[in-house]
Design an enzyme around this catalytic site. Structure first.
Site, PDB file in Angstrom:
ATOM      1  N   LEU A  99      -5.632   0.984   5.181  1.00 55.97           N
ATOM      2  CA  LEU A  99      -5.175   2.350   5.425  1.00 55.97           C
ATOM      3  C   LEU A  99      -4.831   3.073   4.143  1.00 55.97           C
ATOM      4  O   LEU A  99      -4.995   4.270   4.029  1.00 55.97           O
ATOM      5  CB  LEU A  99      -3.946   2.340   6.335  1.00 55.97           C
ATOM      6  CG  LEU A  99      -4.157   1.930   7.781  1.00 55.97           C
ATOM      7  CD1 LEU A  99      -2.845   1.916   8.518  1.00 55.97           C
ATOM      8  CD2 LEU A  99      -5.126   2.861   8.468  1.00 55.97           C
ATOM      9  N   GLU A 101      -3.101   2.565  -0.196  1.00 55.94           N
ATOM     10  CA  GLU A 101      -2.547   1.709  -1.228  1.00 55.94           C
ATOM     11  C   GLU A 101      -1.342   2.401  -1.844  1.00 55.94           C
ATOM     12  O   GLU A 101      -1.419   3.560  -2.239  1.00 55.94           O
ATOM     13  CB  GLU A 101      -3.600   1.449  -2.298  1.00 55.94           C
ATOM     14  CG  GLU A 101      -3.511   0.065  -2.851  1.00 55.94           C
ATOM     15  CD  GLU A 101      -4.828  -0.376  -3.457  1.00 55.94           C
ATOM     16  OE1 GLU A 101      -4.778  -1.137  -4.421  1.00 55.94           O
ATOM     17  OE2 GLU A 101      -5.897   0.049  -2.979  1.00 55.94           O
ATOM     18  N   GLY A 102      -0.230   1.709  -1.848  1.00 52.12           N
ATOM     19  CA  GLY A 102       0.965   2.286  -2.436  1.00 52.12           C
ATOM     20  C   GLY A 102       1.176   1.763  -3.835  1.00 52.12           C
ATOM     21  O   GLY A 102       0.295   1.132  -4.410  1.00 52.12           O
ATOM     22  N   TYR A 104       3.275  -0.530  -4.893  1.00 49.42           N
ATOM     23  CA  TYR A 104       3.400  -1.977  -5.033  1.00 49.42           C
ATOM     24  C   TYR A 104       2.857  -2.738  -3.836  1.00 49.42           C
ATOM     25  O   TYR A 104       3.048  -3.917  -3.689  1.00 49.42           O
ATOM     26  CB  TYR A 104       4.860  -2.365  -5.314  1.00 49.42           C
ATOM     27  CG  TYR A 104       5.780  -2.295  -4.121  1.00 49.42           C
ATOM     28  CD1 TYR A 104       6.239  -3.479  -3.532  1.00 49.42           C
ATOM     29  CD2 TYR A 104       6.186  -1.095  -3.575  1.00 49.42           C
ATOM     30  CE1 TYR A 104       7.079  -3.439  -2.447  1.00 49.42           C
ATOM     31  CE2 TYR A 104       7.027  -1.049  -2.498  1.00 49.42           C
ATOM     32  CZ  TYR A 104       7.478  -2.231  -1.933  1.00 49.42           C
ATOM     33  OH  TYR A 104       8.311  -2.183  -0.860  1.00 49.42           O
ATOM     34  N   LYS A 122       1.950  -4.239   5.685  1.00 50.19           N
ATOM     35  CA  LYS A 122       2.165  -3.873   4.293  1.00 50.19           C
ATOM     36  C   LYS A 122       2.118  -5.161   3.486  1.00 50.19           C
ATOM     37  O   LYS A 122       3.024  -5.990   3.574  1.00 50.19           O
ATOM     38  CB  LYS A 122       3.527  -3.200   4.179  1.00 50.19           C
ATOM     39  CG  LYS A 122       3.834  -2.562   2.872  1.00 50.19           C
ATOM     40  CD  LYS A 122       5.101  -1.745   3.027  1.00 50.19           C
ATOM     41  CE  LYS A 122       5.470  -1.046   1.744  1.00 50.19           C
ATOM     42  NZ  LYS A 122       6.670  -0.232   1.929  1.00 50.19           N
ATOM     43  N   ASP A 214      14.428   8.496  -0.675  1.00 49.46           N
ATOM     44  CA  ASP A 214      13.063   8.863  -1.039  1.00 49.46           C
ATOM     45  C   ASP A 214      12.413   9.664   0.083  1.00 49.46           C
ATOM     46  O   ASP A 214      11.296   9.384   0.476  1.00 49.46           O
ATOM     47  CB  ASP A 214      12.251   7.596  -1.350  1.00 49.46           C
ATOM     48  CG  ASP A 214      10.968   7.932  -2.093  1.00 49.46           C
ATOM     49  OD1 ASP A 214      10.901   9.026  -2.681  1.00 49.46           O
ATOM     50  OD2 ASP A 214      10.034   7.114  -2.073  1.00 49.46           O
TER      51      ASP A 214
END
Lengths: 441, 432
Positions: A99, A101-102, A104, A122, A214
């Site tokens: 889905l 990529e973050g 980390y 995740k 955040d």
């Protein structure tokens, strides 16, 4: 209804059709864990995945009135899931597709073989020198204690030698995507519902002494029905920590309150309230409220333009903060009316539709809410719980205030999303994600 | 500096002994004696309970929190009046609105402006802390009290050496206890577990956590980095990521803030030294006098505010000292964090009252947590015992840590001066 019809039809497909489907195999590698498929499934329908492939090849039926809530009823029909599979092992889940990529982690869509639910996985790599990233530790331990309809649910944690996987409930889209799909501002009723849920979630976590830290549209997940869920607690903390750990990305800068930008480290729940206020305005006007360009100073000056530059009277102790500059004393210190700032902007491209879009000034109570949330002096900001009592939410049914924590507000009869004014993917609003992601149809 | 060196060199020798200890079934050498001692202590304790009439309640007691605010504090789901909470916990009445206001103020000072949610956060803290205690049987038998004390002693040294936050130590030891409870640990890995828990606690609490290599160095490279990281994963999967802990220090701060000291003074003397220890703490410029000398000096020279500040700092440090001594005692694992905090503060007050006249005035501390006197006395007795033994025992990292002037040298000052009082307390407790 089409849903129910579709599935048995595939199962009972004659053998020659199935073989033709075999020859049409397109991308079997998308389904990673084929080895894990239990034996007994093979007997009645050989290679259940062929039926999926087959469904892809078919001309896709447009299901305009499909009810997303039926999803679960369909998944019950899958027989490849097994009773008694344990939590916490990788083989209990199947990877479907990537889905995103973050920073980390990589997020995959998956399906649970325990109960057939869709999940978001995740996957956090642990090959670093530092072991398990501290963001993962904080997120995991915080989310373990949070159970609320407006906070994303952590189903399971899988640990293997080289990776750590958090299994979340699958939520179809996020607020950023939703807003880009419906440009030019959202329907005020929908804004009200989203805002209510956002504040309800915030009130819950603040009561447990957790700060999200955040907030941004990307971190607010939106389901088909319109449930909003707080996600990504990687920076969240049960207590305050100086802002070094704050993400340095420019995106988050837009939602950062002035006290944090100025270098204050003793922030508290007011931090999240500012972010929520920015999101409210972004939802109403369709563009970010305070898009700074490059750095902290720029962002701060953007805020002063709207709120007026702070001085010792309006904000005791402001000049002792580390990023404070004396030249700001010359700026006007009077705050402008918020509706004058954001209510009257006209974009050249969309000027006709502009008329039908209700802006901050025209939605009753919206300006009051926004101005109560967007205060430079942190202690002046309204708390999430009090904000829910404001006039903006008066039109919502009173039952919403008595719901237990884990009940979604959409379980109250009469609460549902309105159709948005504009949709990039007309004429089938919200179908876009379904056809792209949902391989079952 | 001399003090610091000794702390550092006081050394990991004992730890290497621990590593050499045989695995599994062969019990470590000291174990038998220790067990005998433990058994004897248990018997003694039983007798004491019988004689003093102290009984541990076993049934379910409800924790009732009543907020009597005029406006009705809580708007949300957790209703305004009696919130009943299951499990083993206490009665708590926030009876007067005055106290409630105090509490809100204190919460705002300790936890940074959360007065909007003060009551709810506090009741949540009380709920959670009741689950943060252990049974004596939770530590596997092959980990003896002595071994545990050595390990904690080492952790205190490392913690002090790396200049971490106070909370980190408490969290690390809580995690260690949890891990010992759930897992089947081998003795040679004990130190590794301790280091890993400290590492994890740092990741939870600190801004910057130490490199794994540093921790390995502290363990004299007995274990390599890979082993540490592997243990980290193991601990996490054993604890299932449930790392939340209600800090006894939070309760201590709340108690002091709601006490009779004026809040501003308390804030200054408790919070500021922690935030920037170099500038804001005037006591640091004073070379290592004993606390009495400093106090007598201040009578003439400093303003009354300054004097009160010092009083608060002293009582705070002394209470922290008693609480930290309790980390070493495996018996103390059974106490709830709030209980520890209240007992520590009580004892600190008594000692200071006994040793100095000026302390009669500020003795009032609100009772935020309703523990019975017997329960508190039991903890105080343990604390007194530990502090009498502190200067002579092998594991004296805490004693040395609190002998520094930056911590009002409480361990060499009031705690030593009041030793006679402490021993009389112990004596009294064991014979009454």
């Amino acid at each position: 209804m089409g849903v129910v019809w579709c599935l048995p039809g595939c199962r009972r497909a004659p053998p020659e059709r199935r073989s033709s489907a075999c020859s049409l195999q397109c991308k079997p590698e998308e389904l990673t864990d084929l080895k894990e498929v239990p034996r007994e499934v093979n007997a009645p329908q050989r290679g259940w995945y062929h039926t999926i492939q087959e469904r892809r090849v078919r001309p896709q039926r447009v299901r305009r009135h499909s009810n997303p809530l039926q999803e679960r009823a369909v998944t019950k029909g899958f027989q490849w899931q097994r009773k008694g599979l344990p939590f916490g092992t990788a083989s209990s889940y199947l990877n479907l597709e990537k889905l995103g990529e973050g920073s980390y982690a990589t997020v995959y869509k998956g399906i649970s073989r325990i109960n057939g639910q869709l999940v978001a996985m995740k996957v956090i790599s642990m090959k670093t020198e530092e072991g398990v990233p501290f963001t993962a530790i904080r997120e995991g331990s915080l989310l373990k204690g949070l159970k609320h309809a407006n906070v994303v649910l952590l189903h399971d944690i899988i640990q293997t030698c080289e990776s750590l996987t958090f299994v979340f409930e699958y939520v179809q889209t996020d607020l950023a995507q939703y807003m880009s799909q419906h440009p030019g501002g959202l329907h005020p009723h929908n804004v009200r519902l989203f805002m209510f849920q956002l504040l309800r979630g915030l009130a819950y976590i603040h009561r447990l002494h957790v700060l999200h830290r955040d907030l941004k549209p990307q971190n607010l997940l939106i389901s088909y029905v319109g449930e909003l869920k707080l996600a990504d607690f990687g920076l969240a903390r049960a207590k305050s920590v100086p802002s070094q750990t704050y993400s340095t990305e420019v995106v988050t800068l837009w939602y950062r309150p002035p006290d944090v930008l100025l270098g204050a480290t003793d922030y508290s729940s007011e931090l999240d309230i500012w972010g929520a206020g920015c999101i409210l305005i972004e939802m109403l006007q369709g563009r970010p409220a305070l898009p700074g360009i490059c750095n902290v100073t720029d962002q701060l000056e953007k805020i002063w333009l709207v709120m007026g530059a702070p001085n010792e009277e309006s904000w005791p102790g402001v000049s002792s903060l580390s990023n404070y500059r004396t030249e700001w004393r010359r700026l006007p210190s009077k705050a402008r009316q918020l509706s004058a700032v954001w209510g009257s902007q006209v974009t050249s491209a969309l000027s006709i539709e502009e008329d039908c879009i209700l802006r901050l000034g025209r939605v009753k109570g919206a300006e009051e809410l926004a101005s109560r949330m967007l205060k430079c002096f942190p202690r002046d900001r309204v708390s999430a719980e009090r904000a829910l009592e404001l006039y903006f939410f008066q039109t919502l049914p009173r039952q919403l205030y008595q719901l237990p924590d884990v009940r979604s507000i959409f379980t109250v009869p009469g609460v549902k999303l309105e159709t948005e004014f504009s949709d990039l993917f007309t004429p089938y609003p919200k179908m876009q994600h379904q056809t792209r992601f949902d391989w079952r149809f | 500096m001399a003090v610091e060196n000794t702390t550092r060199c006081h050394d990991f020798k004992t730890m290497t002994d621990l590593q050499k200890m045989p695995d599994r079934k062969r019990e470590p050498l000291t174990c038998k004696d220790n067990n005998i001692i433990l058994e004897a202590e248990k018997d003694e304790k039983k007798k004491r309970y019988q004689t003093t009439g102290f009984k541990q309640e076993k049934g379910v007691i409800f924790n009732v929190i009543v907020c009597s605010d005029d406006k009705g504090v809580s708007v949300g789901q957790s209703g305004t009046c009696p919130v009943a909470v299951g499990s083993r916990s206490r009665l708590l009445f926030i009876h007067s609105s005055l106290l409630e206001r105090d509490l809100k103020k204190a919460m705002a000072n300790v936890d940074m402006h959360v007065e909007k949610y003060a009551c709810e956060i506090f009741s949540n803290m009380m709920k959670e802390q009741a689950t943060c205690c252990f049974k004596v049987s939770d530590v596997p038998r092959r980990v003896t009290a002595a071994m545990r004390a050595i390990l904690v002693d080492w952790l205190v040294q490392v913690h002090e050496y790396c200049a971490m936050q106070e909370e980190t130590l408490y969290l690390a030891i809580y995690l260690m206890n949890l891990y010992l409870k759930t897992s089947n640990i081998r003795i040679p890995k004990l130190q590794l577990v301790g280091a890993t828990c400290l590492f994890l606690a740092c990741k939870m609490e600190e801004n910057a956590y130490p490199e794994p290599a540093v921790l390995c160095f502290m363990m004299e490279n007995t274990y390599d980095k890979a082993a540490l990281l592997k243990m980290e994963r193991q601990v996490l999967s054993h604890l299932r990521f449930e790392l939340r802990y209600t800090q006894p220090l939070d309760f201590l701060r709340l108690l002091i803030m709601t006490g009779k000291f004026s809040t501003e003074v308390a804030v200054k003397s408790i919070l500021l030294p922690k935030n920037n220890p170099s500038s804001a703490n005037p006591r640091q410029s004073v070379p290592s006098h004993s606390a009495d000398a400093v106090a007598s000096e201040n009578d003439s020279t400093f303003a009354p505010v300054e004097q009160e500040k010092q009083k608060v700092a002293e009582i705070y440090n002394l209470a922290m000292y008693f609480m930290e001594l309790m980390l070493m005692e495996s018996e103390a694992m059974t106490f709830e964090p709030a209980q520890l905090a209240e007992a520590g503060l009580n004892l600190a007050q008594k000692v200071l009252q006994e040793t100095k006249e000026c302390f009669d005035t500020c003795s009032e501390v609100h009772k935020l947590y309703t523990y019975s006197n017997t329960e508190l006395l039991h903890v105080e007795h343990l604390m007194a015992n530990a502090s009498i033994r502190a200067s002579t025992s092998e594991t004296k990292a805490t004693y040395l840590k609190y002998s520094k002037s930056s911590r009002s040298s409480v361990s060499t000052g009031p705690a030593t001066v009041g030793a006679q009082y402490l021993s009389s307390l112990v004596h009294h407790a064991s014979f009454s």
